[in-house]
Every structure is written in structure tokens, then in C-alpha cells.
Design a protein around this motif. Structure first.
Motif, mmCIF file in Angstrom:
data_model
loop_
_atom_site.group_PDB
_atom_site.id
_atom_site.type_symbol
_atom_site.label_atom_id
_atom_site.label_comp_id
_atom_site.label_asym_id
_atom_site.label_seq_id
_atom_site.Cartn_x
_atom_site.Cartn_y
_atom_site.Cartn_z
ATOM 1 N N ASP A 1 0.818 -1.209 0.000
ATOM 2 C CA ASP A 1 0.000 0.000 0.000
ATOM 3 C C ASP A 1 0.858 1.267 0.000
ATOM 4 N N LYS A 2 1.913 1.272 0.774
ATOM 5 C CA LYS A 2 2.818 2.426 0.879
ATOM 6 C C LYS A 2 4.252 1.929 0.860
ATOM 7 N N VAL A 3 5.134 2.717 0.233
ATOM 8 C CA VAL A 3 6.558 2.394 0.250
ATOM 9 C C VAL A 3 7.291 3.380 1.147
ATOM 10 N N ASP A 4 8.421 2.945 1.682
ATOM 11 C CA ASP A 4 9.207 3.794 2.582
ATOM 12 C C ASP A 4 10.009 4.846 1.831
ATOM 13 N N PHE A 5 10.419 4.523 0.606
ATOM 14 C CA PHE A 5 11.308 5.405 -0.128
ATOM 15 C C PHE A 5 11.019 5.249 -1.624
ATOM 16 N N VAL A 6 10.839 6.345 -2.327
ATOM 17 C CA VAL A 6 10.542 6.315 -3.762
ATOM 18 C C VAL A 6 11.798 6.694 -4.540
ATOM 19 N N THR A 7 12.292 5.758 -5.351
ATOM 20 C CA THR A 7 13.437 6.057 -6.209
ATOM 21 C C THR A 7 13.011 6.358 -7.628
ATOM 22 N N SER A 8 11.904 5.764 -8.046
ATOM 23 C CA SER A 8 11.405 5.930 -9.413
ATOM 24 C C SER A 8 9.927 6.282 -9.335
ATOM 25 N N PRO A 9 9.601 7.569 -9.427
ATOM 26 C CA PRO A 9 8.218 7.987 -9.206
ATOM 27 C C PRO A 9 7.247 7.509 -10.276
ATOM 28 N N GLY A 10 6.161 6.941 -9.810
ATOM 29 C CA GLY A 10 5.062 6.597 -10.696
ATOM 30 C C GLY A 10 4.034 7.707 -10.605
#
Length: 131
Positions: free
Chosen positions: A32-41
């Protein structure tokens, strides 16, 4: 195998292009949620990508061992486009950590031809994605 530091350009690619991602469909990967976004969708959905200055690109499709997924035009929430033969909606939802959108009728993907399967197996000699 060599590992590089950082995202290896993933942020640049996902910020500027329409992405197609292939991966195994596991509940631990579809959270549902990620801790860290490296590649934004589509970030928080809706217009949040554009609001943050990302005017181009975004996710187009996610292809897994269970089906093909797209994104709702308005909410940008993940949506089932098609299921692979023999895969059920319940099986996909059980392997997803959030509620997937879907139409009343969900398409079924076509089984690849012998030539297509041979080409795919050549691209995936370790059988990470293709049986």
C-alpha cells in the motif's frame, strides 16, 4: 553480479518516460505504501505527479506472472487490465497489499505462440520470468 550504488538512472527514466515494469506478483512487492521512492510513478494519485513538476511520463503498465495492470485515468490507482489464463481475481487480490480496481469483465491474456515463447525464453535464459 555487480551492484551499483543508487537507482542506476531509474529516477531519470521514470520521471521522463512512460514505463512498463515486469515483475513477480507477490504481496511483499505490491504494498500500500513504500518507505522510499526512487522511481516515481503516480505518487499519491490524481494529479500529484504533475503537481510535483513531473510533466511527462508515468507508469503505463505493470506485467506480472498473474496478469497485466494499468492505472485509472483519474485516480491513477492500479487497475487490472487482464489476467493470465487460469488466474483468478481472488488469487491476484490475495497477492496484493491494497485493493485493486477492475472492471466487471476482466480480459484474459492470450497464450504466447511457440515462436513468441522461444524468443521470450531466449531473453530470459535463467527462467526468472518465463517458465
Amino acid at each position: 553480479k555487480t551492484r551499483l550504488p543508487g537507482t542506476g538512472g531509474g529516477n531519470d527514466i521514470s520521471s521522463l518516460t512512460h514505463m512498463i515494469v515486469a515483475m513477480r506478483h507477490e504481496r511483499r512487492r505490491f504494498v500500500d505504501k513504500v518507505d522510499f521512492v526512487t522511481s516515481p510513478g503516480f505518487l499519491d494519485g490524481g494529479s500529484s505527479r504533475r503537481d510535483r513538476g513531473l510533466l511527462a511520463g508515468g507508469m503505463f503498465r505493470v506485467v506480472t506472472d498473474l496478469g497485466i495492470f494499468g492505472f485509472d485515468d483519474k485516480t491513477r490507482h492500479m487497475k487490472i487490465v487482464a489476467l493470465h489464463p487460469g488466474v483468478t481475481l481472488e488469487q491476484v487480490q490475495d497477492n496484493t497489499g491494497f485493493e485493486l480496481l477492475h472492471d466487471k469483465h476482466i480480459a484474459t491474456t492470450e497464450v504466447p505462440s511457440a515462436a513468441e515463447l522461444a524468443a521470450l525464453r531466449k531473453l530470459d535464459p535463467d527462467r526468472l520470468y518465463i517458465a
